[in-house]
Design a protein around this motif. Structure first.
Motif, PDB file in Angstrom:
ATOM      1  N   LYS A   1      27.080  -4.785 -31.378  1.00 64.53           N
ATOM      2  CA  LYS A   1      27.553  -5.714 -32.070  1.00 64.53           C
ATOM      3  C   LYS A   1      28.427  -6.532 -31.127  1.00 64.53           C
ATOM      4  N   SER A   2      28.987  -6.266 -29.587  1.00 63.96           N
ATOM      5  CA  SER A   2      29.565  -7.037 -28.939  1.00 63.96           C
ATOM      6  C   SER A   2      28.811  -7.847 -27.956  1.00 63.96           C
ATOM      7  N   ASP A   3      27.642  -7.226 -27.648  1.00 61.99           N
ATOM      8  CA  ASP A   3      26.739  -8.013 -26.780  1.00 61.99           C
ATOM      9  C   ASP A   3      25.242  -7.500 -26.738  1.00 61.99           C
ATOM     10  N   VAL A   4      24.570  -7.839 -27.620  1.00 63.08           N
ATOM     11  CA  VAL A   4      23.278  -7.507 -28.195  1.00 63.08           C
ATOM     12  C   VAL A   4      22.353  -7.640 -26.847  1.00 63.08           C
ATOM     13  N   PHE A   5      22.284  -8.550 -26.076  1.00 63.32           N
ATOM     14  CA  PHE A   5      21.399  -8.942 -25.057  1.00 63.32           C
ATOM     15  C   PHE A   5      21.703  -8.033 -23.808  1.00 63.32           C
ATOM     16  N   HIS A   6      23.051  -7.384 -23.547  1.00 60.86           N
ATOM     17  CA  HIS A   6      23.306  -6.442 -22.504  1.00 60.86           C
ATOM     18  C   HIS A   6      22.652  -5.275 -22.945  1.00 60.86           C
ATOM     19  N   MET A   7      22.719  -4.942 -24.096  1.00 63.17           N
ATOM     20  CA  MET A   7      22.245  -3.613 -24.642  1.00 63.17           C
ATOM     21  C   MET A   7      20.583  -3.796 -24.617  1.00 63.17           C
ATOM     22  N   LEU A   8      20.233  -4.761 -24.999  1.00 64.02           N
ATOM     23  CA  LEU A   8      18.756  -4.835 -25.153  1.00 64.02           C
ATOM     24  C   LEU A   8      17.926  -4.914 -23.684  1.00 64.02           C
ATOM     25  N   SER A   9      18.736  -5.497 -22.756  1.00 64.23           N
ATOM     26  CA  SER A   9      18.244  -5.280 -21.208  1.00 64.23           C
ATOM     27  C   SER A   9      18.485  -4.181 -20.504  1.00 64.23           C
ATOM     28  N   GLY A  10      19.226  -3.276 -21.210  1.00 64.63           N
ATOM     29  CA  GLY A  10      19.471  -1.899 -20.464  1.00 64.63           C
ATOM     30  C   GLY A  10      20.316  -2.203 -19.034  1.00 64.63           C
ATOM     31  N   MET A  11      21.167  -3.125 -18.953  1.00 61.50           N
ATOM     32  CA  MET A  11      22.025  -3.249 -17.548  1.00 61.50           C
ATOM     33  C   MET A  11      23.020  -2.260 -17.454  1.00 61.50           C
ATOM     34  N   TRP A  12      23.324  -1.303 -18.450  1.00 64.32           N
ATOM     35  CA  TRP A  12      24.136  -0.281 -18.356  1.00 64.32           C
ATOM     36  C   TRP A  12      23.348   0.865 -17.793  1.00 64.32           C
ATOM     37  N   THR A  13      22.028   0.911 -17.415  1.00 66.89           N
ATOM     38  CA  THR A  13      21.353   2.013 -16.877  1.00 66.89           C
ATOM     39  C   THR A  13      20.857   1.610 -15.661  1.00 66.89           C
ATOM     40  N   THR A  14      20.338   2.552 -14.530  1.00 71.61           N
ATOM     41  CA  THR A  14      19.856   2.412 -13.447  1.00 71.61           C
ATOM     42  C   THR A  14      18.494   1.651 -13.442  1.00 71.61           C
ATOM     43  N   PRO A  15      18.176   0.977 -12.319  1.00 76.29           N
ATOM     44  CA  PRO A  15      16.762   0.176 -12.309  1.00 76.29           C
ATOM     45  C   PRO A  15      15.713   0.786 -12.720  1.00 76.29           C
ATOM     46  N   THR A  16      15.510   2.117 -12.224  1.00 73.50           N
ATOM     47  CA  THR A  16      14.241   3.081 -12.731  1.00 73.50           C
ATOM     48  C   THR A  16      14.514   3.139 -14.232  1.00 73.50           C
ATOM     49  N   GLU A  17      15.391   3.736 -14.750  1.00 72.09           N
ATOM     50  CA  GLU A  17      15.570   3.691 -16.147  1.00 72.09           C
ATOM     51  C   GLU A  17      15.269   2.490 -16.857  1.00 72.09           C
ATOM     52  N   ARG A  18      15.555   1.502 -16.547  1.00 73.02           N
ATOM     53  CA  ARG A  18      15.026   0.090 -17.217  1.00 73.02           C
ATOM     54  C   ARG A  18      13.683   0.084 -17.193  1.00 73.02           C
ATOM     55  N   CYS A  19      13.022   0.618 -16.088  1.00 72.50           N
ATOM     56  CA  CYS A  19      11.483   0.572 -15.982  1.00 72.50           C
ATOM     57  C   CYS A  19      10.886   0.922 -16.947  1.00 72.50           C
ATOM     58  N   PHE A  20      11.469   2.029 -17.648  1.00 72.28           N
ATOM     59  CA  PHE A  20      10.777   2.905 -18.748  1.00 72.28           C
ATOM     60  C   PHE A  20      11.362   2.621 -20.009  1.00 72.28           C
ATOM     61  N   MET A  21      12.166   1.536 -20.264  1.00 70.72           N
ATOM     62  CA  MET A  21      12.979   1.233 -21.387  1.00 70.72           C
ATOM     63  C   MET A  21      12.298   0.496 -22.268  1.00 70.72           C
ATOM     64  N   TRP A  22      12.520   1.015 -23.437  1.00 68.87           N
ATOM     65  CA  TRP A  22      11.816   0.261 -24.718  1.00 68.87           C
ATOM     66  C   TRP A  22      13.088  -0.171 -25.769  1.00 68.87           C
ATOM     67  N   LEU A  23      13.381  -1.253 -26.280  1.00 74.17           N
ATOM     68  CA  LEU A  23      14.488  -1.777 -26.904  1.00 74.17           C
ATOM     69  C   LEU A  23      15.653  -1.121 -26.679  1.00 74.17           C
ATOM     70  N   GLY A  24      16.099  -1.175 -25.511  1.00 73.68           N
ATOM     71  CA  GLY A  24      17.484  -0.794 -25.036  1.00 73.68           C
ATOM     72  C   GLY A  24      17.744   0.767 -25.181  1.00 73.68           C
ATOM     73  N   GLY A  25      16.437   1.627 -24.938  1.00 72.51           N
ATOM     74  CA  GLY A  25      16.396   2.833 -24.830  1.00 72.51           C
ATOM     75  C   GLY A  25      15.211   3.826 -24.448  1.00 72.51           C
ATOM     76  N   PHE A  26      15.166   4.933 -24.670  1.00 72.54           N
ATOM     77  CA  PHE A  26      14.053   5.638 -24.382  1.00 72.54           C
ATOM     78  C   PHE A  26      12.843   5.793 -25.586  1.00 72.54           C
ATOM     79  N   ARG A  27      11.637   5.833 -25.158  1.00 74.52           N
ATOM     80  CA  ARG A  27      10.567   5.995 -26.489  1.00 74.52           C
ATOM     81  C   ARG A  27      10.516   7.396 -27.085  1.00 74.52           C
ATOM     82  N   SER A  28      10.882   7.775 -28.292  1.00 75.43           N
ATOM     83  CA  SER A  28      11.139   8.907 -28.594  1.00 75.43           C
ATOM     84  C   SER A  28       9.662   9.694 -28.650  1.00 75.43           C
ATOM     85  N   SER A  29       8.507   9.017 -28.755  1.00 80.28           N
ATOM     86  CA  SER A  29       7.268   9.769 -28.823  1.00 80.28           C
ATOM     87  C   SER A  29       6.863  10.066 -27.309  1.00 80.28           C
TER      88      SER A  29
END
Length: 364
Positions: free
Chosen positions: A201-229
């Motif tokens: 709600k505060s900053d949708v682009f910050h959450m979408l890009s995953g800037m709060w995670t490490t670069p390697t985590e962002r490499c596997f990110m899907w819509l701001g998080g991990f893929r459940s499947s």
């Protein structure tokens, strides 16, 4: 006649008497003088020969001494060079060892520095952002910064709970006690999804890009998080043995998660295409005029409304992740769920460690 007689007598004396008896000829000064002269000559010759011999012997000794001195000097120089070479080799080994150790220390310091900088940045964000105790975020960029700080705290608490869960599982505690640890971890996951909802709600682009995670985590990110499947695929090897009912339940869960992910991905692609078409409209040209300005503002309002649906996509993606974790928990036994939560935590810990190693790698 007298001289002849004396000469004859002297010849006879020489022939008839040994040298030692010549002294009996006391009256013949000539004979005595002659004999003394011969004796002096022999002595001088002997002394001369002895002096020459001594001189030659001294010269030989001097030559031998000089050669020995030169030989000793050469050996000394050789030994000194060998000693210098050994010392140089020893110093070279020490320098090489110190260099390797320095490289290792630099790598560790880089990792530590990265962690300290991140903590310092988060503390500075806390002071500058004015984060409120009721977990509400200020508007603008400070809201995203406050989320970063809260996520770091969440991560520390999560690691503490994971350590307790691992210790309980290794200690083979009873199911009731183990269930308490599992439920605590699940509740803590619910907390991060709540924080992400506020951050979106505060900053949708910050959450979408995953800037709060490490670069390697962002490499596997899907819509701001991990893929459940994908996460369910990773857990497959950590949950055996499974009953047929459990296996069927996990397969259905993975299939439904994949379908939901595909639907959200298609929705995001459609949104991006719609935004691109809106922004590329010919009516958004730079030409002046009140009609064109009104048309421009209308088109931008449409683009803004479309962009606002990003929050909905992120909320649905996080809801899918949260529901997948809870459904997995219901399918598994308590001990299987404990192993699954440990496997998930270890996977993301390795991703974070990989990022630290990548950032600290030596660069040519």
């Amino acid at each position: 006649m007298a001289a002849s007689a004396v000469g004859a007598g002297m010849d006879m004396g020489k022939l008839a008497f040994p040298r030692g008896q010549i002294e009996n000829w006391g009256d013949s000064g000539v004979v005595v003088t002659s004999l003394r002269t011969d004796t002096s000559t022999d002595v001088d010759a002997d002394e001369g020969n002895q002096a020459v011999g001594a001189s030659q012997q001294g010269a030989v000794v001097c030559l031998d001494s000089s050669a020995a001195s030169r030989e000793k000097t050469g050996e000394h120089k050789t030994l000194r060079r060998l000693a210098q070479n050994r010392e140089a080799a020893r110093k070279s080994r020490l320098r090489k060892k110190a260099y390797v150790q320095q490289l290792e220390n630099s790598r560790l310091k880089l990792i530590q520095l990265e962690q300290e900088l991140q903590r310092a940045r988060q503390q500075g964000i806390f002071i500058a952002g004015g984060f409120l105790g009721d977990h509400s975020y200020p508007v603008g960029g400070n809201g995203a910064m406050a989320f970063d700080m809260e996520y770091a705290r969440w991560l520390d608490e999560h690691q503490r709970q994971i350590n307790e869960l691992r210790s309980a599982l290794n200690a083979h505690v009873g199911d009731d006690e183990l269930r308490l640890h599992v439920d605590a971890v699940m509740t803590h996951y619910d907390e991060v999804f709540r924080l992400k909802s506020i951050g979106t709600k505060s900053d949708v682009f910050h959450m979408l890009s995953g800037m709060w995670t490490t670069p390697t985590e962002r490499c596997f990110m899907w819509l701001g998080g991990f893929r459940s499947s994908e996460l369910l695929k990773i857990l497959a090897n950590h949950l055996e043995p499974l009953t047929d009912q459990q296996l069927m339940g996990l397969c259905n869960l993975q299939l439904s998660s994949q379908q939901a992910e595909d639907a959200l991905s298609q929705g995001m692609e459609a949104l991006q295409q719609s935004l691109s078409d809106t922004l590329a409209s010919a009516s958004l040209g730079p030409s002046a005029g009140s009609d064109n300005v009104a048309n421009y503002m209308g088109q931008m309002a449409i683009a803004m409304s479309k962009l606002g649906t990003l929050e909905s996509f992120l909320r649905q993606a996080d809801l899918l992740r949260q529901q997948t974790l809870h459904q997995m928990h219901r399918i598994l036994t308590t001990r299987q769920a404990a192993r699954a939560l440990l496997a998930i935590s270890d996977y993301f810990s390795r991703l974070r460690a990989l990022s630290s190693l990548w950032l600290a790698r030596p660069r040519d």
